[in-house]
Design a protein around this motif. Structure first.
Motif, mmCIF file in Angstrom:
data_model
loop_
_atom_site.group_PDB
_atom_site.id
_atom_site.type_symbol
_atom_site.label_atom_id
_atom_site.label_comp_id
_atom_site.label_asym_id
_atom_site.label_seq_id
_atom_site.Cartn_x
_atom_site.Cartn_y
_atom_site.Cartn_z
ATOM 1 N N THR A 78 -31.275 23.298 18.896
ATOM 2 C CA THR A 78 -31.569 24.424 18.029
ATOM 3 C C THR A 78 -30.325 24.272 16.795
ATOM 4 N N VAL A 79 -29.560 23.134 16.865
ATOM 5 C CA VAL A 79 -28.690 23.209 15.788
ATOM 6 C C VAL A 79 -29.001 21.566 14.828
ATOM 7 N N PRO A 80 -29.350 22.181 13.541
ATOM 8 C CA PRO A 80 -29.624 21.035 12.893
ATOM 9 C C PRO A 80 -28.491 20.257 12.207
ATOM 10 N N GLU A 81 -28.677 19.009 11.891
ATOM 11 C CA GLU A 81 -27.507 18.190 11.352
ATOM 12 C C GLU A 81 -27.289 18.820 9.827
ATOM 13 N N PRO A 82 -26.019 19.069 9.613
ATOM 14 C CA PRO A 82 -25.820 19.461 8.439
ATOM 15 C C PRO A 82 -25.491 18.426 7.195
ATOM 16 N N SER A 83 -25.956 18.812 6.093
ATOM 17 C CA SER A 83 -25.644 17.860 5.062
ATOM 18 C C SER A 83 -24.379 17.321 4.671
ATOM 19 N N ASP A 84 -23.385 17.902 5.184
ATOM 20 C CA ASP A 84 -21.963 17.360 4.869
ATOM 21 C C ASP A 84 -20.966 17.770 6.346
ATOM 22 N N TYR A 85 -19.925 17.442 6.252
ATOM 23 C CA TYR A 85 -19.109 17.491 7.492
ATOM 24 C C TYR A 85 -18.887 18.896 7.889
ATOM 25 N N HIS A 86 -18.611 19.262 9.043
ATOM 26 C CA HIS A 86 -18.841 20.624 9.559
ATOM 27 C C HIS A 86 -17.466 21.018 9.707
ATOM 28 N N GLY A 87 -17.038 22.360 9.255
ATOM 29 C CA GLY A 87 -15.644 22.972 9.492
ATOM 30 C C GLY A 87 -15.532 23.928 10.543
ATOM 31 N N GLU A 88 -14.600 24.782 10.324
ATOM 32 C CA GLU A 88 -14.805 25.945 11.285
ATOM 33 C C GLU A 88 -15.937 26.812 11.604
ATOM 34 N N PRO A 89 -16.142 27.057 12.817
ATOM 35 C CA PRO A 89 -15.308 26.897 14.046
ATOM 36 C C PRO A 89 -15.953 25.448 14.619
ATOM 37 N N TYR A 90 -14.881 24.678 14.949
ATOM 38 C CA TYR A 90 -15.009 23.388 15.354
ATOM 39 C C TYR A 90 -15.569 23.388 16.788
ATOM 40 N N ARG A 91 -15.364 24.257 17.573
ATOM 41 C CA ARG A 91 -16.025 24.466 18.837
ATOM 42 C C ARG A 91 -17.150 25.461 18.857
ATOM 43 N N THR B 129 -8.259 13.582 13.455
ATOM 44 C CA THR B 129 -9.203 12.852 12.276
ATOM 45 C C THR B 129 -10.478 13.116 12.260
ATOM 46 N N GLY B 130 -10.807 14.378 12.970
ATOM 47 C CA GLY B 130 -12.112 14.812 13.280
ATOM 48 C C GLY B 130 -12.452 16.154 12.089
ATOM 49 N N TYR B 131 -11.377 16.644 11.498
ATOM 50 C CA TYR B 131 -11.683 17.812 10.653
ATOM 51 C C TYR B 131 -12.436 17.654 9.516
ATOM 52 N N GLN B 132 -13.143 18.552 8.896
ATOM 53 C CA GLN B 132 -13.919 18.740 7.684
ATOM 54 C C GLN B 132 -13.203 17.690 6.668
ATOM 55 N N ALA B 133 -12.082 18.266 6.152
ATOM 56 C CA ALA B 133 -11.213 17.296 5.288
ATOM 57 C C ALA B 133 -10.200 16.697 6.047
ATOM 58 N N LEU B 134 -10.061 15.352 5.504
ATOM 59 C CA LEU B 134 -8.794 14.464 6.104
ATOM 60 C C LEU B 134 -7.626 14.466 5.019
ATOM 61 N N ALA B 135 -6.374 14.732 5.185
ATOM 62 C CA ALA B 135 -5.305 14.137 4.415
ATOM 63 C C ALA B 135 -5.284 12.650 4.431
ATOM 64 N N PRO B 136 -4.674 11.731 3.359
ATOM 65 C CA PRO B 136 -4.782 10.529 3.176
ATOM 66 C C PRO B 136 -4.288 9.797 4.452
#
Length: 177
Positions: A19-32, A97-104
């Protein structure tokens, strides 16, 4: 009993994933939360396939579950020890390393680990996981695909499904920044 739990976990995953479609971008909260059953550009594997790959030694396994941070507000001088992190034997723990946005720094750690894993074996499979219903591994695998790494494998069951199948975990040391 363990096999019955593993089967129940697989059924629950499959039911939620449909029931969960792939998002068009990275997924943020909630990660679980429930994850999709697919990741464009990656092969999605189940626990039996993960066990087989791990046993063959043809794949680099990357655990992207975050490290537990020191709780805020602890009185000065309080000794705090981070909890032990357990992972699939042979896996690299690429924390944060799996967050929606990563620091350098996290981007570099992820890219360097994948590059090193394929340095002598350009066709080595790159397997990403964390826990069941955790978007962190989906995000990290998607990032690997976008950066041009191949072949990318996503193991959505992660350590939860691994343990439910009766497989051992080992204590992990985080890859240094």
């Amino acid at each position: 009993m363990i096999r019955a739990l593993a089967f129940a976990l697989m059924l629950a995953q499959a039911a939620g994933a449909e029931t969960v479609p792939e998002p068009s971008d990275y997924h943020g909260e909630p990660y679980r939360s429930a994850v999709p059953a697919t990741l464009a550009g990656a092969e999605v594997i189940d626990t039996d396939q993960a066990i087989a790959l791990q046993g063959q030694g043809r794949a680099a396994f990357f655990d992207v579950l975050p490290r537990k941070a020191r709780p805020e507000g602890l009185p000065e001088g309080t000794i705090w020890n981070a909890p032990v992190h357990e992972t699939i034997p042979g896996a690299l723990w690429l924390w944060d390393t799996g967050y929606q946005a990563l620091a350098p720094a996290e981007q570099a750690r992820l890219r360097d680990a994948m590059t090193q894993a394929q340095a002598d074996h350009p066709d080595r499979l790159l397997v990403f996981f964390c826990r069941t219903d955790c978007w962190m591994s989906w995000n990290a695998a998607r990032r690997a695909i976008e950066w041009g790494f191949d072949p990318v494998i996503w193991y959505p069951g992660g350590t939860d499904a691994w343990v439910a199948a009766g497989q051992p975990l080992v204590t992990a040391e985080p890859v240094a920044p």
